[in-house]
Write a protein that holds these residues in place. Structure first.
Motif, PDB file in Angstrom:
ATOM      1  N   GLN A 289      -3.805  -8.852  -4.304  1.00 41.91           N
ATOM      2  CA  GLN A 289      -4.021  -8.602  -2.877  1.00 41.91           C
ATOM      3  C   GLN A 289      -2.756  -8.891  -2.071  1.00 41.91           C
ATOM      4  OE1 GLN A 289      -7.669 -10.144  -1.415  1.00 41.91           O
ATOM      5  NE2 GLN A 289      -7.214  -9.768   0.725  1.00 41.91           N
ATOM      6  N   ALA A 290      -2.023  -9.933  -2.454  1.00 39.92           N
ATOM      7  CA  ALA A 290      -0.786 -10.266  -1.739  1.00 39.92           C
ATOM      8  C   ALA A 290       0.243  -9.153  -1.881  1.00 39.92           C
ATOM      9  CB  ALA A 290      -0.230 -11.582  -2.265  1.00 39.92           C
ATOM     10  N   PHE A 291       0.384  -8.596  -3.083  1.00 41.45           N
ATOM     11  CA  PHE A 291       1.323  -7.487  -3.289  1.00 41.45           C
ATOM     12  C   PHE A 291       0.894  -6.267  -2.475  1.00 41.45           C
ATOM     13  CE2 PHE A 291       2.605  -9.567  -7.414  1.00 41.45           C
ATOM     14  CZ  PHE A 291       3.940  -9.718  -7.081  1.00 41.45           C
ATOM     15  N   TYR A 292      -0.394  -5.949  -2.487  1.00 46.05           N
ATOM     16  CA  TYR A 292      -0.877  -4.797  -1.730  1.00 46.05           C
ATOM     17  C   TYR A 292      -0.627  -4.997  -0.233  1.00 46.05           C
ATOM     18  CZ  TYR A 292      -3.511  -3.631  -6.021  1.00 46.05           C
ATOM     19  OH  TYR A 292      -3.875  -3.326  -7.308  1.00 46.05           O
ATOM     20  N   GLN A 293      -0.892  -6.197   0.265  1.00 47.53           N
ATOM     21  CA  GLN A 293      -0.678  -6.472   1.684  1.00 47.53           C
ATOM     22  C   GLN A 293       0.799  -6.368   2.046  1.00 47.53           C
ATOM     23  OE1 GLN A 293      -2.825  -6.646   3.933  1.00 47.53           O
ATOM     24  NE2 GLN A 293      -4.736  -7.509   3.174  1.00 47.53           N
ATOM     25  N   GLN A 294       1.649  -6.829   1.129  1.00 50.40           N
ATOM     26  CA  GLN A 294       3.088  -6.737   1.375  1.00 50.40           C
ATOM     27  C   GLN A 294       3.518  -5.273   1.464  1.00 50.40           C
ATOM     28  OE1 GLN A 294       5.446  -8.930  -1.460  1.00 50.40           O
ATOM     29  NE2 GLN A 294       7.393  -8.300  -0.551  1.00 50.40           N
ATOM     30  N   ALA A 295       2.992  -4.442   0.587  1.00 47.77           N
ATOM     31  CA  ALA A 295       3.319  -3.015   0.623  1.00 47.77           C
ATOM     32  C   ALA A 295       2.812  -2.383   1.916  1.00 47.77           C
ATOM     33  CB  ALA A 295       2.712  -2.308  -0.588  1.00 47.77           C
ATOM     34  N   LEU A 296       1.647  -2.807   2.348  1.00 48.75           N
ATOM     35  CA  LEU A 296       1.058  -2.234   3.553  1.00 48.75           C
ATOM     36  C   LEU A 296       1.824  -2.635   4.805  1.00 48.75           C
ATOM     37  CD1 LEU A 296      -1.381  -0.457   4.246  1.00 48.75           C
ATOM     38  CD2 LEU A 296      -2.688  -2.552   4.654  1.00 48.75           C
ATOM     39  N   SER A 297       2.516  -3.761   4.739  1.00 51.14           N
ATOM     40  CA  SER A 297       3.221  -4.266   5.920  1.00 51.14           C
ATOM     41  C   SER A 297       4.556  -3.578   6.172  1.00 51.14           C
ATOM     42  CB  SER A 297       3.462  -5.776   5.773  1.00 51.14           C
ATOM     43  OG  SER A 297       4.401  -6.040   4.728  1.00 51.14           O
ATOM     44  N   LEU A 298       4.992  -2.709   5.269  1.00 55.81           N
ATOM     45  CA  LEU A 298       6.263  -2.016   5.459  1.00 55.81           C
ATOM     46  C   LEU A 298       6.177  -1.129   6.697  1.00 55.81           C
ATOM     47  CD1 LEU A 298       7.049  -1.014   1.753  1.00 55.81           C
ATOM     48  CD2 LEU A 298       8.037  -2.888   3.061  1.00 55.81           C
ATOM     49  N   GLU A 299       7.082  -1.346   7.635  1.00 59.33           N
ATOM     50  CA  GLU A 299       6.988  -0.659   8.923  1.00 59.33           C
ATOM     51  C   GLU A 299       7.194   0.847   8.797  1.00 59.33           C
ATOM     52  OE1 GLU A 299       9.646  -2.468  11.643  1.00 59.33           O
ATOM     53  OE2 GLU A 299       8.648  -4.427  11.616  1.00 59.33           O
ATOM     54  N   SER A 300       8.032   1.251   7.854  1.00 62.23           N
ATOM     55  CA  SER A 300       8.372   2.675   7.771  1.00 62.23           C
ATOM     56  C   SER A 300       7.406   3.458   6.896  1.00 62.23           C
ATOM     57  CB  SER A 300       9.790   2.829   7.215  1.00 62.23           C
ATOM     58  OG  SER A 300       9.889   2.199   5.944  1.00 62.23           O
ATOM     59  N   GLY A 301       6.313   2.814   6.496  1.00 65.54           N
ATOM     60  CA  GLY A 301       5.396   3.476   5.583  1.00 65.54           C
ATOM     61  C   GLY A 301       4.741   4.703   6.195  1.00 65.54           C
ATOM     62  N   SER A 302       4.831   5.826   5.511  1.00 57.89           N
ATOM     63  CA  SER A 302       4.149   7.034   5.951  1.00 57.89           C
ATOM     64  C   SER A 302       2.712   6.985   5.446  1.00 57.89           C
ATOM     65  CB  SER A 302       4.853   8.261   5.386  1.00 57.89           C
ATOM     66  OG  SER A 302       4.770   8.260   3.964  1.00 57.89           O
ATOM     67  N   ALA A 303       1.906   7.963   5.881  1.00 52.33           N
ATOM     68  CA  ALA A 303       0.524   8.030   5.403  1.00 52.33           C
ATOM     69  C   ALA A 303       0.490   8.196   3.889  1.00 52.33           C
ATOM     70  CB  ALA A 303      -0.209   9.180   6.087  1.00 52.33           C
ATOM     71  N   ALA A 304       1.436   8.976   3.354  1.00 51.99           N
ATOM     72  CA  ALA A 304       1.487   9.188   1.907  1.00 51.99           C
ATOM     73  C   ALA A 304       1.741   7.885   1.158  1.00 51.99           C
ATOM     74  CB  ALA A 304       2.570  10.207   1.565  1.00 51.99           C
ATOM     75  N   GLN A 305       2.486   6.958   1.776  1.00 49.25           N
ATOM     76  CA  GLN A 305       2.715   5.654   1.173  1.00 49.25           C
ATOM     77  C   GLN A 305       1.565   4.692   1.478  1.00 49.25           C
ATOM     78  OE1 GLN A 305       7.397   5.912   2.428  1.00 49.25           O
ATOM     79  NE2 GLN A 305       6.523   3.883   2.214  1.00 49.25           N
ATOM     80  N   ARG A 306       1.026   4.811   2.674  1.00 49.88           N
ATOM     81  CA  ARG A 306       0.056   3.827   3.146  1.00 49.88           C
ATOM     82  C   ARG A 306      -1.315   4.008   2.478  1.00 49.88           C
ATOM     83  NH1 ARG A 306       1.175   4.600   7.940  1.00 49.88           N
ATOM     84  NH2 ARG A 306      -0.417   6.145   8.436  1.00 49.88           N
TER      85      ARG A 306
END
Length: 879
Positions: A289-306
């Motif tokens: 969950q911590a890794f997933y949350q860290q990935a989700l917190s990336l500001e430049s994340g597009s919908a394809a990444q998010r």
């Protein structure tokens, strides 16, 4: 040209992110979609949509340069728009043909073949490869060699997709050589990654791991780069699917550092997602969950990444019953689907989202804001997108899952029709990892009690087909999905149990049904071990037990939802069957209670619990067993029963070991029993008396070793500092040792990484032990007996028994004697003396020697408690 870097490591087409669970029937009054709506949706002519995609690409293609055609085709391919990629690469190939640039045209056609493969257009894929190879002829320049290698990579992928693993391996070896001749070390590394997949499919697991290890070593010498970050991530993902979780985490961490160094947000997000999957696979859901949350917190994340990250969090929330989190996430994810470009990836995301929502509805039929209509409509859109893309694999996935929704709402005719459509599509693609799911789904539909069209024979046939398909997959079940949430317990094991239940459901169970049920139990035991190691752990060979040992009885147990079933095979007699009405949860609780009682020296409560289990497994057939003349009982145990010592079962007067020799077998097909040979009994003994790696000293090991060396004239001892990871294989390579006795701390756990022995310098994992003991893997008879004393199964770990059985199988020894719990007492030395003295007697058998040793301890007033004599179990050949 640049295209030589595109043909990436083979990703099997059946690697879908599937999170299907065993289902329970849910009755709803709402008809979510009418049958006519479904028929209309399924027969919609999507040719116009496909033509639109091709038309749009064709209109823009003439204005593009070859480099732009190549790059845009690659982008569409990576986005899952394979029709768009095909249209662009066809124009690219035509452009090069007009320029009479055969080398560049061959490269374009090889990538065109990869796109055709993704859509299951095998004939077109082969034609593109044939044309490429014909254009290249005999390569003379480095550029020609690199293009030839690229074509060979595509050809190997095609052979792999068609199930021709050996041909794929040979072709990828040719590709590696061509890349090397062309001076492309990165390409040769990709070829070796592909070879590892083919070797794994062929059963050469050590060689497959060596290939990956060599690539990692080569990458270590290369400077950081974006390509290195991506390559390390792909290797890490492959290691995860191969069950090498520690190595996967190390490799992915290296990839993440490089991606962060070069500020690659998409790569950082993908690597964090993979790290989360790796943590989840290792059971660390908090870290996942911590890794997933860290990935989700990336500001430049597009919908394809998010969206993939949010979906992973949704699946984790459902798995861990975080319902409030799931209730927030699922509509957020759904709202973003419309912004994603039509592609295979987009279809998969929608279907995986639907799987999570199905699980929510199964748990809470009245979940606020969530209806079956919501799930069905999204799956219909996903199915339509897949048809418009011409992607049969994605269509099979979406349509089959839509059929599952109708199964849940008990609209049987529609559910059956959709499931059969999905099965036809997956069969056309040879997509076994999808096929078995739709075969299973058909079986459930046909055997549903409230289905007016119930057809038990058809259900039996569907279940048998599903198991046959699973048997073909063997160790690749975990590769069904790129999602970490694939669970053998939920996605495969129920098929075996449901089939056994169906076979044993009639009032008068026939011999044919019992034979089939016995075979299914054997298959389940094998599949469990394959899943444990994430590879096909052993060859199977049917045996005739009457020919092998006419004095042995075989006791098969299978835990069903509402009863415990036992099938008994006595020599030269029909199979016998008896059952006890008891829930699976009660069996689990009782087994855990008995295990706990047996290891408390000062208590005697175990008698009553041991008698309960005895009545379940032996009581109803005791008279038949006694009159049959057998002297050994061989148990093929199920689930939590595997963690119990059968020797300690109690009939009210005697322990079972007082009357019969006892052995365990993961399945009789796994290792053919071989008679004990009392000649040339050289012994290798390794052990620790001193505490190492945080473990306590084992002072009685010295006495244990003295007993062994006093019994055998030819014995070699590795004690304390002499017992290392390096010295053990060196000794085994220097001479043949029919007996290997290892007296050290060890643990059998639910994962191979946590199943290990302690040497002086480090842990020896079960995989490493397998490599050490199988000095010559073609000679499985080298070690007749492996003894592991002072080991224990992990407390409270229901899969720990798989670790014990896994050691026995992977070590390659004919038989393994191990302990279910550690005994730091003089009793271990006494046991060793009794056991080996009996093994030296003419006509001795392993089971008889073990029984004699255990009974002698039992008769000693100092060691009457089962804690001293019960933990020793014999796996494999009992002769």
């Amino acid at each position: 040209m640049g295209m030589g870097s595109f043909a990436w490591a083979h990703q099997p087409g059946n690697n879908l992110a599937v999170s299907q669970t065993a289902v329970s029937q849910i009755t709803v009054s709402q008809t979510i979609v009418t049958a006519q709506t479904i028929v209309t949706a399924q027969t919609t002519d999507s040719t116009a949509a496909k033509r639109l995609i091709v038309s749009q690409v064709s209109q823009s293609a003439p204005q593009l340069t070859p480099t732009q055609l190549e790059q845009q085709g690659r982008a569409r391919y990576l986005d899952g728009d394979f029709l768009g990629a095909i249209a662009l690469w066809q124009h690219l190939a035509q452009s090069y043909a007009a320029q009479q640039n055969a080398i560049a045209e061959a490269g374009a056609l090889s990538n065109l073949s990869l796109a055709y493969q993704q859509l299951g257009r095998w004939t077109d894929a082969q034609a593109a490869i044939d044309s490429s190879l014909a254009m290249l002829g005999e390569p003379e320049t480095p550029m020609q060699q690199r293009i030839q290698a690229q074509v060979l990579m595509a050809q190997g992928s095609l052979q792999m997709a068609l199930g021709h693993s050996r041909q794929a391996l040979e072709i990828w070896q040719q590709a590696e050589a061509a890349y090397r001749q062309g001076g492309d070390t990165t390409g040769s590394d990709r070829a070796r990654i592909n070879q590892a997949q083919a070797l794994r499919e062929l059963g050469f697991y050590r060689q497959a791991l060596e290939r990956l290890t060599s690539v990692i070593a080569a990458m270590a010498e290369q400077p950081p780069s974006p390509l290195k970050a991506t390559t390390l991530r792909r290797i890490g993902e492959t290691l995860r699917l191969n069950g090498q979780l520690a190595e996967a985490q190390t490799t992915l961490t290296q990839s993440l550092a490089i991606a962060q160094q070069y500020d690659l947000p998409a790569e950082v997000s993908a690597t964090l997602l993979s790290l989360g999957h790796t943590a989840y696979s290792g059971g660390d859901k908090a870290a996942a969950q911590a890794f997933y949350q860290q990935a989700l917190s990336l500001e430049s994340g597009s919908a394809a990444q998010r969206v993939p990250v949010q979906l992973a969090l949704l699946e984790l929330g459902v798995e861990t019953a975080q319902w409030s989190t799931a209730a927030v996430l699922w509509p957020e994810i759904q709202a973003q689907f419309a912004s994603l470009p039509p592609s295979r990836t987009t279809v998969y995301l929608q279907v995986n989202w639907a799987h999570s929502l199905i699980r929510i509805k199964q748990t809470d039929p009245n979940a606020v804001g969530l209806s079956w209509m919501t799930i069905a409509q999204q799956l219909q859109r996903a199915s339509q997108q897949a048809r418009e893309l011409g992607d049969m694999r994605a269509e099979a996935y979406a349509v089959g899952t839509l059929g599952r929704v109708y199964e849940q709402t008990q609209q049987w005719a529609i559910a059956q029709d959709l499931t059969q459509q999905a099965l036809q599509l997956s069969n056309r693609l040879n997509a076994a990892a999808l096929t078995y799911q739709w075969q299973w789904q058909l079986g459930r539909i046909w055997q549903a009690p409230n289905n007016p069209q119930q057809a038990v024979p058809a259900a039996l046939d569907a279940y048998n087909q599903a198991i046959a398909t699973l048997s073909g997959l063997r160790g690749d079940l975990a590769a069904v999905g790129d999602s970490a949430q694939f669970s053998f317990k939920e996605n495969a094991e129920p098929i075996y149990r449901q089939l056994v239940r169906l076979l044993l459901s009639s009032d008068a169970v026939s011999q044919a049904d019992l034979v089939n049920a016995q075979a299914v139990i054997e298959s389940l035991r094998l599949a469990e071990l394959d899943d444990y190691f994430k590879e096909a752990c052993a060859d199977i060979e049917p045996i005739n037990i009457n020919q092998v040992d006419p004095r042995a009885a075989i006791v098969y147990s299978i835990i069903l939802k509402d009863r415990l079933a036992v099938i008994l095979r006595l020599p030269d007699q029909p199979l016998q069957y008896f059952t006890t009405t008891v829930s699976a949860s009660v069996v689990t609780e009782t087994a855990a209670r008995l295990r706990q009682q047996l290891v408390i020296r000062s208590r005697r409560e175990y008698f009553s619990t041991a008698e309960i289990v005895y009545q379940w497994l032996i009581g109803p057939a005791r008279a038949a067993i006694d009159s049959s003349g057998v002297d050994t009982l061989v148990f093929v145990l199920d689930g939590p029963l595997q963690s119990l010592p059968m020797a300690a079962l109690y009939d009210g007067r005697h322990f079972l070991i007082e009357d019969y020799g006892v052995a365990l077998a993961p399945g009789l097909k796994l290792l053919k029993p071989e008679p004990w040979d009392t000649t040339n009994l050289d012994v290798l003994v390794a052990g620790l008396t001193e505490g190492r790696l945080g473990r306590s000293p084992l002072p009685y090991v010295a006495s244990e070793i003295e007993k062994i060396t006093a019994t055998f004239e030819r014995s070699t001892v590795l004690l304390n500092r002499d017992f290392t990871q390096k010295s053990l294989p060196e000794k085994l390579e220097s001479a043949n040792y029919p007996i290997v006795h290892i007296a050290t701390h060890g643990q059998f756990s639910s994962t191979p990484e946590e199943t290990y022995l302690i040497a002086w310098d480090d842990r020896i994992t079960v995989r490493e032990l397998s490599q050490i003991l199988q000095v010559n893997p073609n000679d499985r008879a080298t070690i007749q007996l492996l003894v592991l004393s002072a080991c224990e199964t992990a407390s409270g770990d229901q899969r720990a028994a798989l670790g014990l059985a896994g050691v026995a199988i992977k070590a390659g020894a004919r038989s393994t004697v191990a302990t279910l719990w550690a005994i730091n007492d003089e009793a271990t030395a006494q046991f060793a003396g009794y056991f080996y003295k009996q093994l030296k007697q003419p006509g001795a058998t392993r089971a008889a020697a073990l029984r004699t040793a255990q009974v002698q301890l039992l008769k000693d007033p100092q060691y009457q408690h089962p804690i001293y004599w019960a933990p020793y179990i014999l796996l494999g050949s009992w002769l």
